[in-house]
Design an enzyme around this catalytic site. Structure first.
Site, short mmCIF file in Angstrom:
data_model
loop_
_atom_site.label_atom_id
_atom_site.label_comp_id
_atom_site.label_asym_id
_atom_site.label_seq_id
_atom_site.Cartn_x
_atom_site.Cartn_y
_atom_site.Cartn_z
N ARG A 90 0.73 -1.61 -0.12
CA ARG A 90 -0.45 -0.20 0.19
C ARG A 90 0.94 1.30 0.05
O ARG A 90 0.58 2.07 -1.10
CB ARG A 90 -0.96 -0.34 1.22
CG ARG A 90 -1.80 0.77 1.27
CD ARG A 90 -2.55 1.44 2.44
NE ARG A 90 -3.79 0.28 2.81
CZ ARG A 90 -3.55 0.40 4.42
NH1 ARG A 90 -3.11 0.91 5.18
NH2 ARG A 90 -4.73 -1.01 4.79
N TYR A 91 2.00 0.71 0.78
CA TYR A 91 2.92 2.54 0.84
C TYR A 91 4.15 2.03 0.14
O TYR A 91 3.91 0.52 -0.25
CB TYR A 91 3.35 2.76 2.28
CG TYR A 91 2.44 3.00 3.31
CD1 TYR A 91 1.62 4.26 3.29
CD2 TYR A 91 1.74 1.98 3.91
CE1 TYR A 91 0.72 4.57 4.34
CE2 TYR A 91 1.00 2.36 5.28
CZ TYR A 91 0.39 3.18 5.58
OH TYR A 91 -0.54 3.16 6.20
N ARG A 94 7.12 -0.40 1.89
CA ARG A 94 7.36 -0.87 3.14
C ARG A 94 5.63 -2.65 2.07
O ARG A 94 5.32 -1.72 1.84
CB ARG A 94 6.65 -0.48 3.71
CG ARG A 94 6.32 0.25 4.54
CD ARG A 94 6.16 0.76 5.25
NE ARG A 94 5.47 2.50 6.24
CZ ARG A 94 5.22 3.32 5.94
NH1 ARG A 94 5.85 3.30 4.29
NH2 ARG A 94 4.19 4.16 5.87
N CYS A 103 -3.73 -17.77 14.22
CA CYS A 103 -3.47 -17.27 16.26
C CYS A 103 -3.89 -17.80 17.07
O CYS A 103 -5.07 -19.08 16.55
CB CYS A 103 -4.17 -15.78 15.99
SG CYS A 103 -3.51 -15.18 14.99
N CYS A 107 -8.76 -13.24 18.54
CA CYS A 107 -9.40 -11.40 19.82
C CYS A 107 -10.57 -11.44 18.57
O CYS A 107 -11.17 -11.16 17.21
CB CYS A 107 -8.37 -10.40 18.60
SG CYS A 107 -6.69 -10.79 19.96
N CYS A 110 -10.68 -8.16 16.02
CA CYS A 110 -9.65 -7.98 14.98
C CYS A 110 -10.19 -8.59 13.19
O CYS A 110 -11.51 -8.30 13.05
CB CYS A 110 -9.09 -9.85 14.49
SG CYS A 110 -8.06 -9.96 13.52
N ARG A 112 -8.90 -8.77 11.20
CA ARG A 112 -9.49 -9.54 9.64
C ARG A 112 -9.90 -11.00 10.09
O ARG A 112 -9.66 -11.98 10.30
CB ARG A 112 -7.48 -10.55 9.21
CG ARG A 112 -6.98 -9.05 8.98
CD ARG A 112 -6.07 -10.09 7.73
NE ARG A 112 -4.59 -8.64 7.81
CZ ARG A 112 -3.96 -8.08 8.12
NH1 ARG A 112 -3.07 -9.21 9.00
NH2 ARG A 112 -3.08 -6.92 7.41
N ASP A 270 -10.48 -0.58 13.39
CA ASP A 270 -11.31 -0.35 11.79
C ASP A 270 -12.55 -0.98 11.77
O ASP A 270 -12.88 -1.08 13.06
CB ASP A 270 -10.20 -1.65 11.03
CG ASP A 270 -8.26 -1.88 10.92
OD1 ASP A 270 -8.58 0.39 11.04
OD2 ASP A 270 -8.15 -1.72 11.12
N ASP A 307 -6.55 3.93 10.63
CA ASP A 307 -6.27 4.00 9.56
C ASP A 307 -7.59 3.74 8.16
O ASP A 307 -8.72 3.62 8.73
CB ASP A 307 -5.96 1.99 9.24
CG ASP A 307 -4.88 1.75 8.50
OD1 ASP A 307 -4.77 1.85 7.68
OD2 ASP A 307 -4.44 0.44 8.84
N LYS A 314 -2.70 5.59 7.23
CA LYS A 314 -3.15 5.38 8.40
C LYS A 314 -2.45 7.63 8.26
O LYS A 314 -1.67 7.81 7.67
CB LYS A 314 -1.70 5.09 9.32
CG LYS A 314 -1.72 3.27 9.11
CD LYS A 314 -0.90 2.97 10.22
CE LYS A 314 -1.22 0.89 10.34
NZ LYS A 314 -1.18 1.16 9.12
C1 LIG Z 1 0.47 0.20 9.16
C2 LIG Z 1 0.56 -0.57 7.48
C3 LIG Z 1 2.57 -0.26 7.42
C4 LIG Z 1 3.14 0.22 7.86
O1 LIG Z 1 3.47 1.40 8.79
P1 LIG Z 1 3.94 2.02 9.17
O2 LIG Z 1 3.24 3.57 9.40
O3 LIG Z 1 5.25 2.25 8.50
O4 LIG Z 1 3.89 1.10 10.87
C5 LIG Z 1 2.42 -0.84 6.07
N1 LIG Z 1 1.88 -1.38 4.61
C6 LIG Z 1 0.19 -1.64 5.57
C7 LIG Z 1 -0.60 -2.22 4.49
C8 LIG Z 1 -0.37 -0.47 6.35
O5 LIG Z 1 -1.79 -1.11 6.92
#
Ligand SMILES: *Cc1c(COP(=O)(O)O)cnc(C)c1O
Length: 345
Positions: A90-91, A94, A103, A107, A110, A112, A270, A307, A314
């Site tokens: 998404r980002y 990362r 799990c 929870c 959760c 998911r 969420d 989120d 986020k």
């Molecule tokens: C939360 C999240 C991350 C990591 O976000 P950080 O703010 O760097 O901790 C990466 N990918 C997805 C899809 C997320 O929901």
């Protein structure tokens, strides 16, 4: 079988077992566990002090879960951000790699919960495509292992995944998101820690939601991880009737620091189907941050984040403490005093 695998296999999975310890209405809860399976480790179950306490609410089924039928099962559109199976991208720099599909404790809040699988040891997901995807994209410098709980993989399986990721030179850091120190602290064995140590820089973010979850066993689990040189963070979810109280949150964050765990995020829950009874207004989250900032160590103050729906990312929320007139800022401090600050020309 290792001891932790035995402990996992001995988890509570039926309402009948719960009713051996506490009076519950089996008949009304049966449809709930058919829709959303029940699983609680003995360790986590033993933290319950009385029905409906903060531990109970997180792990024992509630009739409200199946009354919440209107909203999405995938509010963050995780499916839409999966270029290949088991990988969320998404980002820009990362990705989240879903290495496990279950799990040790389910929870009830959760995100998911609508696709959590009920079985015991599920087959290890085929990650070849996901790893190839990461290999091909040099912009990916941070890989987050999630699931399910990534530490449900055996040491060997985990070693395999980490080894393949470490061979990719542009992957600078690896994070593991796990609730094991809270729900199955037996999992944090010395041999696990020794194996993880080989893959630094490796970070672990765990998930404590309430001071009652900080047991001697979970403290020891965190100590072992810290001794292996792994920086520890914590992601808390804001939950009605569990931790939606500034004094509870302050106690939690302070205690986490004594475990060498640095609070990282407080997540607004969420808006996912089946979790309505845990939702809190945003105002409550802001009150919690106001109750922390300045009143205790800055190290104990996490970011409060929402989120956004649809996978829009986020966003951190901060209490509205800033006003500006011309070159003068009017800033509210932790005592509520508004103080002038002259900005540069
Ligand atoms: C939360 C999240 C991350 C990591 O976000 P950080 O703010 O760097 O901790 C990466 N990918 C997805 C899809 C997320 O929901």
């Amino acid at each position: 079988m290792e001891d932790w695998q035995k402990a996992f296999a001995e988890s509570i999975t039926t309402l009948r077992e719960v009713s051996d310890h506490y009076p519950i209405d089996l008949e009304s809860l049966q449809p709930v566990v058919q829709r959303y399976p029940l699983r609680v480790t003995r360790h986590y179950f033993n933290l319950i002090q009385e029905p409906n306490d903060p531990i109970w609410r997180q792990c024992i089924p509630d009739i409200e879960e199946i009354k919440d039928t209107q909203i999405s099962i995938d509010p963050l559109n995780e499916k839409g951000f999966m270029p290949v199976p088991f990988l969320i991208h998404r980002y820009p720099d990362r990705v989240v790699l879903l290495v496990s599909q279950t799990c040790p404790t389910f929870c009830r809040f959760c995100t998911r919960k609508n696709n959590m699988k009920g079985g015991f040891f599920l087959p290890f997901p085929p990650l070849e495509e996901a790893i190839e995807y990461i290999k091909k994209r040099r912009e990916i410098r941070d890989v987050i292992l999630s699931g399910g709980d990534p530490l449900l993989l055996s040491d060997n399986e985990l070693d395999g995944v980490l080894g393949r990721l470490r061979k990719i030179l542009h992957v600078e850091i690896i994070r593991i998101n796990t609730r094991m120190p809270v729900t199955l602290p037996e999992r944090i064995t010395l041999s696990l820690c020794k194996m993880l140590k080989a893959y630094h820089p490796l970070f672990i973010n765990t998930h404590f939601n309430h001071p009652l979850e900080i047991s001697p066993q979970s403290s020891e689990a965190c100590a072992h991880l810290a001794e292996a040189g792994i920086p520890l963070g914590n992601q808390t979810v804001l939950l009605k009737g569990v931790n939606d109280d500034p004094s509870v949150m302050k106690q939690l964050m302070q205690k986490l620091l004594t475990l060498r765990v640095r609070p990282y995020y407080i997540h607004q829950l969420d808006r996912v189907r089946g979790t309505k009874h845990f939702r809190t207004p945003v105002k409550r989250g802001l009150e919690i941050i106001s109750g922390l900032r300045g009143h205790t160590s800055g190290m104990a103050v996490p970011h409060y984040v929402i989120d956004l729906p649809g996978g829009k990312g986020k966003v951190p929320l901060v209490p509205d403490d800033i006003k500006k007139e011309g070159k003068v800022y009017f800033l509210r401090n932790y005592l509520g005093e508004v103080v002038e600050y002259q900005d540069e020309e």
